[in-house]
Design an enzyme around this catalytic site. Structure first.
Site, PDB file in Angstrom:
ATOM      1  N   GLY A   1     -40.150  32.266  -4.903  1.00 23.87           N
ATOM      2  CA  GLY A   1     -40.595  32.904  -3.664  1.00 23.87           C
ATOM      3  C   GLY A   1     -42.079  32.690  -3.403  1.00 23.87           C
ATOM      4  O   GLY A   1     -42.900  32.818  -4.313  1.00 23.87           O
TER       5      GLY A   1
ATOM      6  N   ARG B   1     -45.567  37.499   2.927  1.00 23.08           N
ATOM      7  CA  ARG B   1     -46.185  38.762   3.327  1.00 23.08           C
ATOM      8  C   ARG B   1     -47.437  39.090   2.513  1.00 23.08           C
ATOM      9  O   ARG B   1     -48.183  40.004   2.870  1.00 23.08           O
ATOM     10  CB  ARG B   1     -45.162  39.898   3.199  1.00 23.08           C
ATOM     11  CG  ARG B   1     -44.197  39.969   4.364  1.00 23.08           C
ATOM     12  CD  ARG B   1     -43.366  41.229   4.309  1.00 23.08           C
ATOM     13  NE  ARG B   1     -42.320  41.150   3.311  1.00 23.08           N
ATOM     14  CZ  ARG B   1     -41.674  42.223   2.831  1.00 23.08           C
ATOM     15  NH1 ARG B   1     -42.000  43.433   3.240  1.00 23.08           N
ATOM     16  NH2 ARG B   1     -40.730  42.080   1.939  1.00 23.08           N
TER      17      ARG B   1
ATOM     18  N   GLU C   1     -25.202  43.513   0.320  1.00 22.31           N
ATOM     19  CA  GLU C   1     -26.582  43.525   0.800  1.00 22.31           C
ATOM     20  C   GLU C   1     -26.688  44.468   1.998  1.00 22.31           C
ATOM     21  O   GLU C   1     -25.737  44.633   2.772  1.00 22.31           O
ATOM     22  CB  GLU C   1     -27.020  42.114   1.205  1.00 22.31           C
ATOM     23  CG  GLU C   1     -27.070  41.133   0.051  1.00 22.31           C
ATOM     24  CD  GLU C   1     -28.074  41.517  -1.015  1.00 22.31           C
ATOM     25  OE1 GLU C   1     -29.109  42.131  -0.678  1.00 22.31           O
ATOM     26  OE2 GLU C   1     -27.828  41.222  -2.202  1.00 22.31           O
TER      27      GLU C   1
ATOM     28  N   ALA D   1     -86.781  48.376 -24.141  1.00 26.00           N
ATOM     29  CA  ALA D   1     -86.388  48.422 -22.731  1.00 26.00           C
ATOM     30  C   ALA D   1     -86.973  47.241 -21.967  1.00 26.00           C
ATOM     31  O   ALA D   1     -88.124  46.851 -22.163  1.00 26.00           O
ATOM     32  CB  ALA D   1     -86.863  49.728 -22.113  1.00 26.00           C
TER      33      ALA D   1
END
Length: 458
Positions: A14, A18, A161, A369
């Protein structure tokens, strides 16, 4: 089924129109892993002799993603029955040698569990088992799913279906999941006799159930929770499935001894591995490839990917571990510190606002730092080595390739371009100059200029 072999067919042809995506539907990720890989991992628990993935023409990226599984091509999209038939040639050697079971699953159902597939296998292995067993579920809203029609004995009479169902059949709440297991020879024999006289003009795999019942050899059914067979046909479906998967992964982590202070805000990848007594604060993201040891504390807003963290470390808040980060025991990586392709030895600390990339940091070293390893020269990456017990002062730039020896000290604000020997003190910054009274005279000059400008504008 100890005397039988199992083959698996995964339907992945597939294109997911969509999804509105150039990426094939089954490669969209769920919990950091393509949904098709979730299905592969699930069926792998059954130790099949062969797995064949059915794809459409031109799906080279899907073929690459499923290796070493074999692929078969469905040249035209003529329905699920036609798709399974496309796998027959690939399975033929196995079908011709032994009595082989064939399991058909879908590549866009990443929530399917090994437990459910095992129940289907067991249903086929039971004495007097039907030759074909299908999977069904009862959703809260049956919507447009196909309906499973049972006979008086509880066997499958047929599957209809939704587009072909009448009003009475649409009231049935037992729905078809599309997943089937059965004797390979029997399955393909039924598929050969499928027709396409239906609303879609396709060869439905589900029609094999009606054919089997008509021959007096009806199929059986196994039920599963509805969430397991949620398919993905849209971005909304993808988000729904992701949410369910995240809930599963959170439960798995907590069941294994992890404290999630705010579970809903923690995001996992499918392969995230956390040890015992790990504490994860709110809003932490785990990308793929993360392993965390025992008794680690991960504070809020940390982002980890491709990283390994050893026991008793403390991370964050706002720490980022990128691929290749390796932290030893009792390491501290603090707020706004980024580690990439770097190892920090046991007890090393980088607590504030630093970037450590392409580096090796020795045990008990301290990174001040604002320290950065300047690892990229515009053409290539270079490595920095910091020895055990070294101290790197705040706002230091280490220009790679460079080595700082064990026990060395680097003064704050330095730019280090040459190696620093063990136990040496390195300072590389401009000489400070103090000009007495200059600050006051500077302010006076600037105030006068501003006043003059304001007067002209007035």
């Amino acid at each position: 089924m100890s005397d039988r072999k199992l083959a698996v067919v995964i339907l992945a042809a597939g294109k997911g129109s969509r999804m509105k995506s150039d990426l094939p539907k089954v490669l969209h990720p769920v919990a950091g892993r393509p949904m098709l890989r979730h299905v592969q991992s699930c069926v792998a628990t059954l130790s099949p002799e062969e797995t064949v993935v059915v794809i459409a023409p031109g799906m080279a990226d899907v073929e690459a993603a499923v290796a070493p599984s074999r692929c078969a091509v469905q040249n035209k999209p003529l329905g699920t029955g036609h798709a399974v038939a496309a796998a027959r040639e690939a399975l033929q050697p196995l079908l011709s040698i032994v009595e082989t079971e064939v399991l058909v699953v879908f590549g866009d159902t990443p929530l399917l569990t090994a437990e459910t597939l095992s129940r289907m296998v067991e249903a086929r292995a039971a004495p007097g088992a039907p030759e074909i067993v299908g999977l069904a579920f009862r959703p809260a809203d049956p919507a447009h799913y196909g309906r499973v029609i049972l006979d008086d004995a509880g066997r499958v009479e047929k599957i209809v279906e939704f587009a072909d169902a009448d009003s009475a059949q649409r009231q049935i709440d037992l729905c078809n999941a599309g997943i089937v297991i059965g004797s390979g020879r029997r399955l393909f024999d039924l598929i050969e006799r499928l027709g396409s006289d239906n609303a879609q003009g396709e060869y439905y795999l589900t029609d094999i159930f009606g054919l089997a019942h008509h021959e007096g050899r009806p199929a059986g059914v196994v039920e599963c929770p509805a969430e397991e067979v949620l398919g993905v046909n849209s971005r909304a479906d993808l988000a729904l499935v992701e949410g369910v998967m995240q809930d599963r992964l959170r439960r798995r982590a907590m069941d294994a001894g992890v404290t999630l202070i705010d579970p809903a805000s923690v995001w996992f990848s499918a392969d995230t591995m956390l040890g015992r007594d790990v504490t994860v604060h709110p809003s932490v993201f785990f990308g793929p490839g993360v392993t965390v040891g025992d008794r680690v504390e991960i504070r809020s807003f940390c982002h980890l990917e491709g990283a390994k963290v050893s026991d008793d470390a403390i991370l964050g808040p706002f720490a980022r571990l990128r691929p290749g980060a390796r932290l030893g025991e009792k390491v501290h990586v603090g707020n706004f510190v980024e580690i990439k392709n770097a190892e920090l030895g046991a007890g090393a600390k980088a607590n504030h606002l630093s970037y450590i990339g392409d580096a090796s940091v020795g045990a008990a070293a301290n990174i001040g730092a604002g320290t950065i390893t300047c690892n990229y020269d515009g053409f290539a990456k270079h490595r920095t080595t910091i020895g055990a017990g070294a101290f790197i002062g705040s706002n230091t730039a280490l220009v790679a390739p460079v080595d700082v020896g064990p026990g060395a000290l680097v003064g704050a604000g330095s730019t280090i371009t040459r190696d620093v020997p063990s136990d040496a003190l390195a300072v590389a910054r401009g000489e400070q100059q103090n000009r007495e009274g200059r600050a006051a005279s500077y302010r006076a000059e600037q105030k006068a200029k501003k006043a003059e400008k304001d007067g002209h504008q007035g």
